[in-house]
Design an enzyme around this catalytic site. Structure first.
Site, PDB file in Angstrom:
ATOM      1  N   SER A   7       5.518  63.276 -30.395  1.00  0.00           N
ATOM      2  CA  SER A   7       5.223  62.639 -29.110  1.00  0.00           C
ATOM      3  C   SER A   7       3.907  63.167 -28.575  1.00  0.00           C
ATOM      4  O   SER A   7       3.779  64.364 -28.290  1.00  0.00           O
ATOM      5  CB  SER A   7       6.339  62.929 -28.105  1.00  0.00           C
ATOM      6  OG  SER A   7       5.929  62.555 -26.800  1.00  0.00           O
ATOM      7  N   HIS A  32       4.854  58.726 -31.509  1.00  0.00           N
ATOM      8  CA  HIS A  32       5.707  58.324 -30.390  1.00  0.00           C
ATOM      9  C   HIS A  32       4.890  58.289 -29.101  1.00  0.00           C
ATOM     10  O   HIS A  32       4.196  59.254 -28.767  1.00  0.00           O
ATOM     11  CB  HIS A  32       6.879  59.297 -30.247  1.00  0.00           C
ATOM     12  CG  HIS A  32       7.894  58.874 -29.240  1.00  0.00           C
ATOM     13  ND1 HIS A  32       8.850  57.919 -29.501  1.00  0.00           N
ATOM     14  CD2 HIS A  32       8.095  59.264 -27.952  1.00  0.00           C
ATOM     15  CE1 HIS A  32       9.614  57.747 -28.431  1.00  0.00           C
ATOM     16  NE2 HIS A  32       9.166  58.550 -27.473  1.00  0.00           N
ATOM     17  N   ASP A  34       5.110  57.877 -25.075  1.00  0.00           N
ATOM     18  CA  ASP A  34       5.943  57.895 -23.870  1.00  0.00           C
ATOM     19  C   ASP A  34       5.193  57.198 -22.738  1.00  0.00           C
ATOM     20  O   ASP A  34       4.253  57.764 -22.166  1.00  0.00           O
ATOM     21  CB  ASP A  34       6.271  59.333 -23.473  1.00  0.00           C
ATOM     22  CG  ASP A  34       7.241  59.974 -24.451  1.00  0.00           C
ATOM     23  OD1 ASP A  34       8.367  59.465 -24.569  1.00  0.00           O
ATOM     24  OD2 ASP A  34       6.866  60.972 -25.099  1.00  0.00           O
ATOM     25  N   MET A  36       5.141  55.879 -19.045  1.00  0.00           N
ATOM     26  CA  MET A  36       5.829  56.098 -17.772  1.00  0.00           C
ATOM     27  C   MET A  36       5.033  55.487 -16.625  1.00  0.00           C
ATOM     28  O   MET A  36       3.807  55.599 -16.596  1.00  0.00           O
ATOM     29  CB  MET A  36       6.019  57.594 -17.521  1.00  0.00           C
ATOM     30  CG  MET A  36       6.668  58.340 -18.658  1.00  0.00           C
ATOM     31  SD  MET A  36       6.872  60.095 -18.278  1.00  0.00           S
ATOM     32  CE  MET A  36       7.306  60.743 -19.896  1.00  0.00           C
ATOM     33  N   HIS A  65       7.987  53.999 -26.179  1.00  0.00           N
ATOM     34  CA  HIS A  65       9.184  54.148 -25.355  1.00  0.00           C
ATOM     35  C   HIS A  65       8.788  53.800 -23.928  1.00  0.00           C
ATOM     36  O   HIS A  65       8.089  54.576 -23.265  1.00  0.00           O
ATOM     37  CB  HIS A  65       9.703  55.588 -25.467  1.00  0.00           C
ATOM     38  CG  HIS A  65      10.815  55.904 -24.528  1.00  0.00           C
ATOM     39  ND1 HIS A  65      11.194  57.198 -24.237  1.00  0.00           N
ATOM     40  CD2 HIS A  65      11.634  55.112 -23.765  1.00  0.00           C
ATOM     41  CE1 HIS A  65      12.189  57.190 -23.362  1.00  0.00           C
ATOM     42  NE2 HIS A  65      12.461  55.933 -23.058  1.00  0.00           N
ATOM     43  N   MET A  67       9.332  53.656 -20.345  1.00  0.00           N
ATOM     44  CA  MET A  67      10.073  54.156 -19.182  1.00  0.00           C
ATOM     45  C   MET A  67       9.458  53.519 -17.945  1.00  0.00           C
ATOM     46  O   MET A  67       8.853  54.188 -17.102  1.00  0.00           O
ATOM     47  CB  MET A  67      10.007  55.683 -19.128  1.00  0.00           C
ATOM     48  CG  MET A  67      10.813  56.353 -20.215  1.00  0.00           C
ATOM     49  SD  MET A  67      10.464  58.125 -20.377  1.00  0.00           S
ATOM     50  CE  MET A  67       9.124  58.068 -21.577  1.00  0.00           C
ATOM     51  N   MET A 136      18.370  59.659 -25.490  1.00  0.00           N
ATOM     52  CA  MET A 136      17.634  60.691 -24.768  1.00  0.00           C
ATOM     53  C   MET A 136      18.502  61.942 -24.677  1.00  0.00           C
ATOM     54  O   MET A 136      19.611  61.903 -24.156  1.00  0.00           O
ATOM     55  CB  MET A 136      17.264  60.208 -23.362  1.00  0.00           C
ATOM     56  CG  MET A 136      16.219  59.102 -23.333  1.00  0.00           C
ATOM     57  SD  MET A 136      14.649  59.587 -24.106  1.00  0.00           S
ATOM     58  CE  MET A 136      14.169  61.008 -23.101  1.00  0.00           C
ATOM     59  N   PHE A 142       9.604  63.941 -18.265  1.00  0.00           N
ATOM     60  CA  PHE A 142       8.714  65.076 -18.498  1.00  0.00           C
ATOM     61  C   PHE A 142       8.979  65.667 -19.880  1.00  0.00           C
ATOM     62  O   PHE A 142      10.113  65.683 -20.358  1.00  0.00           O
ATOM     63  CB  PHE A 142       8.918  66.167 -17.435  1.00  0.00           C
ATOM     64  CG  PHE A 142       8.584  65.714 -16.042  1.00  0.00           C
ATOM     65  CD1 PHE A 142       7.287  65.769 -15.564  1.00  0.00           C
ATOM     66  CD2 PHE A 142       9.575  65.207 -15.209  1.00  0.00           C
ATOM     67  CE1 PHE A 142       6.978  65.327 -14.286  1.00  0.00           C
ATOM     68  CE2 PHE A 142       9.273  64.782 -13.929  1.00  0.00           C
ATOM     69  CZ  PHE A 142       7.967  64.841 -13.462  1.00  0.00           C
ATOM     70  N   GLY A 144       8.834  68.975 -22.646  1.00  0.00           N
ATOM     71  CA  GLY A 144       9.113  70.394 -22.596  1.00  0.00           C
ATOM     72  C   GLY A 144      10.474  70.785 -22.048  1.00  0.00           C
ATOM     73  O   GLY A 144      10.708  71.957 -21.741  1.00  0.00           O
ATOM     74  N   ASP A 175      15.374  61.937 -28.751  1.00  0.00           N
ATOM     75  CA  ASP A 175      14.157  62.394 -28.079  1.00  0.00           C
ATOM     76  C   ASP A 175      14.524  63.364 -26.956  1.00  0.00           C
ATOM     77  O   ASP A 175      15.273  63.011 -26.045  1.00  0.00           O
ATOM     78  CB  ASP A 175      13.413  61.176 -27.507  1.00  0.00           C
ATOM     79  CG  ASP A 175      12.125  61.558 -26.801  1.00  0.00           C
ATOM     80  OD1 ASP A 175      11.754  62.740 -26.796  1.00  0.00           O
ATOM     81  OD2 ASP A 175      11.482  60.645 -26.241  1.00  0.00           O
ATOM     82  N   GLY A 176      13.967  64.576 -27.031  1.00  0.00           N
ATOM     83  CA  GLY A 176      14.159  65.539 -25.959  1.00  0.00           C
ATOM     84  C   GLY A 176      14.651  66.879 -26.451  1.00  0.00           C
ATOM     85  O   GLY A 176      15.802  67.004 -26.864  1.00  0.00           O
ATOM     86  N   GLY A 177      13.787  67.879 -26.465  1.00  0.00           N
ATOM     87  CA  GLY A 177      14.202  69.215 -26.861  1.00  0.00           C
ATOM     88  C   GLY A 177      14.487  69.380 -28.340  1.00  0.00           C
ATOM     89  O   GLY A 177      15.117  70.357 -28.753  1.00  0.00           O
TER      90      GLY A 177
END
Length: 221
Positions: A7, A32, A34, A36, A65, A67, A136, A142, A144, A175-177
Site C-alpha cells: 500500500s 494497492h 487507498d 480516501m 480501494h 473509501m 479490513m 489511517f 500503521g 488489509d490492515g496490520g
C-alpha cells in the site's frame, strides 16, 4: 493464488516513483491504492491524477480501494487513470449492484469491502456478482494501525459463504496490520491478496517484500 500488494499510503511521497519501482523489483505483485475522501473516513489521500501519473512508472496491476462516499461518481475517472481492480464499501452507495456493473463493464475486477464491524452475511445478495472481497483488519482511514485479531474469523466465515454460493473462485484480500508475524497464519486461513503498508515501506523495502512473500507462501525457515 498468493499475491502481495504494498500500500503506497505508507510510502514516502517525495520519492514515490522510486519506491514503487523498488517494490516491483523486489517481487511485489500488485500496487494497492487507498483512496480516501475525508467523508467516508476521516482522512484525505489522492485521486485519479496521482494514479495516472504513477501508471507510467509500472505495469503492475493497480488495486484501488475506494473509501469514498458515492463511489459511482468517480469509478470512470479511476478506470481511465489505469486501475485494474476497484473495491468499494456497500454502505457508501445506495445501489451496490449498479456499482459492480459499472466496474465490470469496463473489464476491471470488482470487489466489496467488509469493515471490522460489518458481518460477512451482508454479502449474501452480492456475492454472485463480485470478483473479490476485501476484509479490513483495522478500521479504515489511517495506515500503521494494529491488526484486529477477531477479523481473522471473517476469513473462515467468508469461505463458508463462498462454498454455499458456489463461488469459491472469489479472491479474499486482507488489509490492515498485515506483517511478518501474521501473514503466514492468514495465508493458511485462505487469504489470497495481502495488503501491507508499514511492513513493506518501513526499513529495507527489498528485504521486507522478500520476507513477506516467504511468509505468505509458507517459507518460514
Amino acid at each position: 493464488m498468493k499475491l502481495l500488494a504494498p500500500s503506497i499510503l505508507s510510502a514516502d511521497f517525495s520519492i514515490l516513483g522510486q519506491q514503487i519501482k523498488e517494490v516491483e523489483e523486489a517481487g511485489a505483485d500488485i500496487i494497492h491504492l487507498d483512496i480516501m475522501d475525508g467523508r467516508y473516513v476521516p482522512n484525505i489521500t489522492f485521486g485519479p491524477p496521482v494514479v495516472e501519473s504513477i501508471r507510467k512508472i509500472t505495469d503492475l496491476p493497480f488495486d484501488a480501494h475506494l473509501m469514498i462516499v458515492e463511489p459511482e461518481k468517480y469509478i470512470t475517472d479511476f478506470i481511465k487513470a489505469g486501475v485494474n481492480m476497484i473495491s468499494f464499501h456497500m454502505d457508501a452507495t445506495i445501489h451496490a449492484h449498479r456499482v459492480v456493473d459499472m466496474i465490470k463493464s469496463n473489464d476491471v475486477k470488482a470487489g466489496v469491502v467488509l469493515n471490522p464491524a460489518t458481518p460477512v452475511k451482508t454479502l449474501e445478495e452480492i456475492i454472485h456478482y463480485i470478483d473479490y472481497v476485501l476484509i479490513m483488519s483495522v478500521n479504515p482511514g489511517f495506515g500503521g494501525q494494529k491488526f484486529i485479531p477477531q477479523t481473522a474469523e471473517k476469513v473462515k466465515k467468508l469461505k463458508l459463504l463462498m462454498e454455499k454460493a458456489n463461488r469459491t473462485d472469489i479472491l479474499i484480500e486482507i488489509d490492515g496490520g498485515v506483517n511478518q508475524d501474521n501473514i503466514n497464519y492468514l495465508s493458511m486461513l485462505g487469504v489470497n491478496i495481502f495488503v501491507a503498508g508499514n511492513a513493506v515501506f518501513k526499513g529495507n523495502i527489498k528485504e521486507n517484500v522478500v520476507n513477506l512473500k516467504r511468509g505468505m507462501l509458507g517459507c518460514l525457515s
